[in-house]
Design an enzyme around this catalytic site. Structure first.
Site, mmCIF file in Angstrom:
data_model
loop_
_atom_site.group_PDB
_atom_site.id
_atom_site.type_symbol
_atom_site.label_atom_id
_atom_site.label_comp_id
_atom_site.label_asym_id
_atom_site.label_seq_id
_atom_site.Cartn_x
_atom_site.Cartn_y
_atom_site.Cartn_z
ATOM 1 N N LEU A 119 45.225 42.883 23.572
ATOM 2 C CA LEU A 119 44.218 43.317 22.590
ATOM 3 C C LEU A 119 42.902 43.628 23.295
ATOM 4 O O LEU A 119 42.547 42.983 24.274
ATOM 5 C CB LEU A 119 43.994 42.200 21.567
ATOM 6 C CG LEU A 119 45.198 41.797 20.725
ATOM 7 C CD1 LEU A 119 44.864 40.553 19.905
ATOM 8 C CD2 LEU A 119 45.622 42.945 19.814
ATOM 9 N N ASP A 177 48.730 38.684 25.330
ATOM 10 C CA ASP A 177 47.440 38.019 25.579
ATOM 11 C C ASP A 177 47.587 36.551 25.987
ATOM 12 O O ASP A 177 46.593 35.823 26.022
ATOM 13 C CB ASP A 177 46.572 38.111 24.321
ATOM 14 C CG ASP A 177 46.012 39.518 24.117
ATOM 15 O OD1 ASP A 177 45.120 39.906 24.886
ATOM 16 O OD2 ASP A 177 46.491 40.230 23.219
ATOM 17 N N GLU A 190 43.179 29.423 26.466
ATOM 18 C CA GLU A 190 42.158 28.617 25.785
ATOM 19 C C GLU A 190 42.264 28.713 24.261
ATOM 20 O O GLU A 190 41.918 27.759 23.551
ATOM 21 C CB GLU A 190 40.764 29.062 26.210
ATOM 22 C CG GLU A 190 39.675 28.360 25.405
ATOM 23 C CD GLU A 190 38.289 28.673 25.894
ATOM 24 O OE1 GLU A 190 37.656 27.768 26.450
ATOM 25 O OE2 GLU A 190 37.846 29.820 25.745
ATOM 26 N N ARG A 247 38.175 35.982 14.298
ATOM 27 C CA ARG A 247 39.395 35.212 14.589
ATOM 28 C C ARG A 247 39.369 33.794 14.005
ATOM 29 O O ARG A 247 40.393 33.110 14.014
ATOM 30 C CB ARG A 247 39.584 35.097 16.108
ATOM 31 C CG ARG A 247 39.691 36.407 16.845
ATOM 32 C CD ARG A 247 41.044 37.059 16.607
ATOM 33 N NE ARG A 247 41.161 38.295 17.363
ATOM 34 C CZ ARG A 247 41.513 38.350 18.648
ATOM 35 N NH1 ARG A 247 41.789 37.230 19.305
ATOM 36 N NH2 ARG A 247 41.612 39.500 19.256
ATOM 37 N N HIS A 285 34.482 36.236 20.628
ATOM 38 C CA HIS A 285 34.473 34.791 20.407
ATOM 39 C C HIS A 285 33.072 34.221 20.628
ATOM 40 O O HIS A 285 32.273 34.801 21.386
ATOM 41 C CB HIS A 285 35.417 34.084 21.399
ATOM 42 C CG HIS A 285 36.878 34.239 21.092
ATOM 43 N ND1 HIS A 285 37.800 34.598 22.048
ATOM 44 C CD2 HIS A 285 37.571 34.058 19.945
ATOM 45 C CE1 HIS A 285 39.007 34.629 21.505
ATOM 46 N NE2 HIS A 285 38.898 34.314 20.232
ATOM 47 N N CYS A 317 38.473 31.719 28.884
ATOM 48 C CA CYS A 317 39.727 32.103 28.218
ATOM 49 C C CYS A 317 40.967 31.703 29.019
ATOM 50 O O CYS A 317 42.043 31.517 28.457
ATOM 51 C CB CYS A 317 39.766 33.614 28.002
ATOM 52 S SG CYS A 317 38.238 34.316 27.367
HETATM 53 N N1 GLY Z 1 42.411 40.158 24.492
HETATM 54 C C1 GLY Z 1 42.073 38.859 24.097
HETATM 55 C C2 GLY Z 1 42.042 38.722 22.641
HETATM 56 O O1 GLY Z 1 41.724 39.690 21.969
HETATM 57 O O2 GLY Z 1 42.328 37.690 22.099
#
Ligand code: GLY
Length: 266
Positions: free
Chosen positions: A24, A66, A71, A138, A169, A256
């Site tokens: 992503l 991904d 993390e 998210r 994030h 991450c």
């Molecule tokens: N590519 C990391 C994410 O979108 O979670």
């Protein structure tokens, strides 16, 4: 004040899969080069190990492009681990892949189970006194509430904050450097969420350096941000620069790539 939020005996990582090219991303700046990412990943693991920690390297998961970004699958605390419920549909199954590896180290594993609960580890910053969780695309309020109820019996206080709009994030924009020092972008610090901490700002134009990690005696900083590196060094921290060009294409950074923790003795 203890130092449990930045001194760790263990880390878990996962090697990047060939499917990483389908990872992503908010903006397509080109496909990540697997070989270069593998080399950066090896440098990252070597840096963690150089501090004396045990670093677990899990095998690639091709079904989850991904999944190198481990993390997001869990929150590891001294008392136990909470298994996350990622908000990206393609990442939901990554949490179940991580659970058995944490169960081998922790007696107390608590999963987020609510069908409407979404929360990813990248939105969680643990300090010595509180757990900050950023609402984001998210991580939702229901997920934060469920996590709060799971960690409260362990004595942890959760504070809900906001991830800046358009930022993946919360920790895309900040890192803990020690018990009272945060590295933050100016845009995040301007929200006032770190008013009780000493803040070192990333240098103008170097916002991507905010996703660094303090791990034992080192601060791992993505390479290519010299002014921010120098600010961290000038504040007295030992810095190790790690190549991050390929993870950056997928909005990933230092935090991450690992779960960092000290499991209780069993
Ligand atoms: N590519 C990391 C994410 O979108 O979670």
């Amino acid at each position: 004040m203890t130092d449990a939020s930045y001194r760790f005996t263990h880390a878990i990582t996962r090697r990047p899969a060939a499917s990483i090219t389908r990872g992503l991303r908010a903006v397509d700046t080109g496909s990540p080069d697997l070989a270069v990412m593998q080399a950066h990943h090896a440098d990252y693991i070597a840096a963690l190990r150089s501090t004396g920690a045990t670093v677990v390297e899990l095998p690639p998961l091709d079904n989850y492009p991904d999944s190198v970004f481990v993390e997001d699958t869990a929150l590891c605390l001294p008392q136990g681990a909470v298994i996350m419920r990622p908000g990206a549909p393609s990442r939901l199954g990554e949490a179940a892949e991580m659970a058995p590896h944490l169960a081998a180290l922790y007696a107390d594993i608590r999963p987020i189970t609510g069908a409407g609960s979404y929360i990813e580890g990248g939105d969680i910053l643990v300090t010595e006194t509180e757990i900050l969780v950023g609402r984001s695309a998210r991580t939702n309020a229901v997920g934060i509430a469920e996590m709060t109820s799971l960690v409260a019996p362990w004595g942890h206080k959760v504070r809900e904050v906001m991830t800046p709009p358009g930022v993946l994030h919360f920790k895309t924009d900040c890192s803990l450097l020690d018990g009272d020092t945060i590295l933050s972008t100016e845009r995040l610090a301007a929200s006032g969420c770190f008013r009780d901490y000493r803040v070192i700002h990333t240098a103008p134009g170097e916002e991507a350096a905010a996703n660094s990690i303090r791990f034992n005696d080192l601060v791992l900083v993505p390479a290519g941000f010299p002014a921010t590196r120098d600010r961290i060094t000038a504040a007295g921290f030992g810095v190790r620069e790690i190549g991050n060009s390929e993870c950056a294409k997928l909005d990933g950074g230092m935090s991450c790539l690992s779960l960092r923790f000290s499991p209780p003795a069993r």
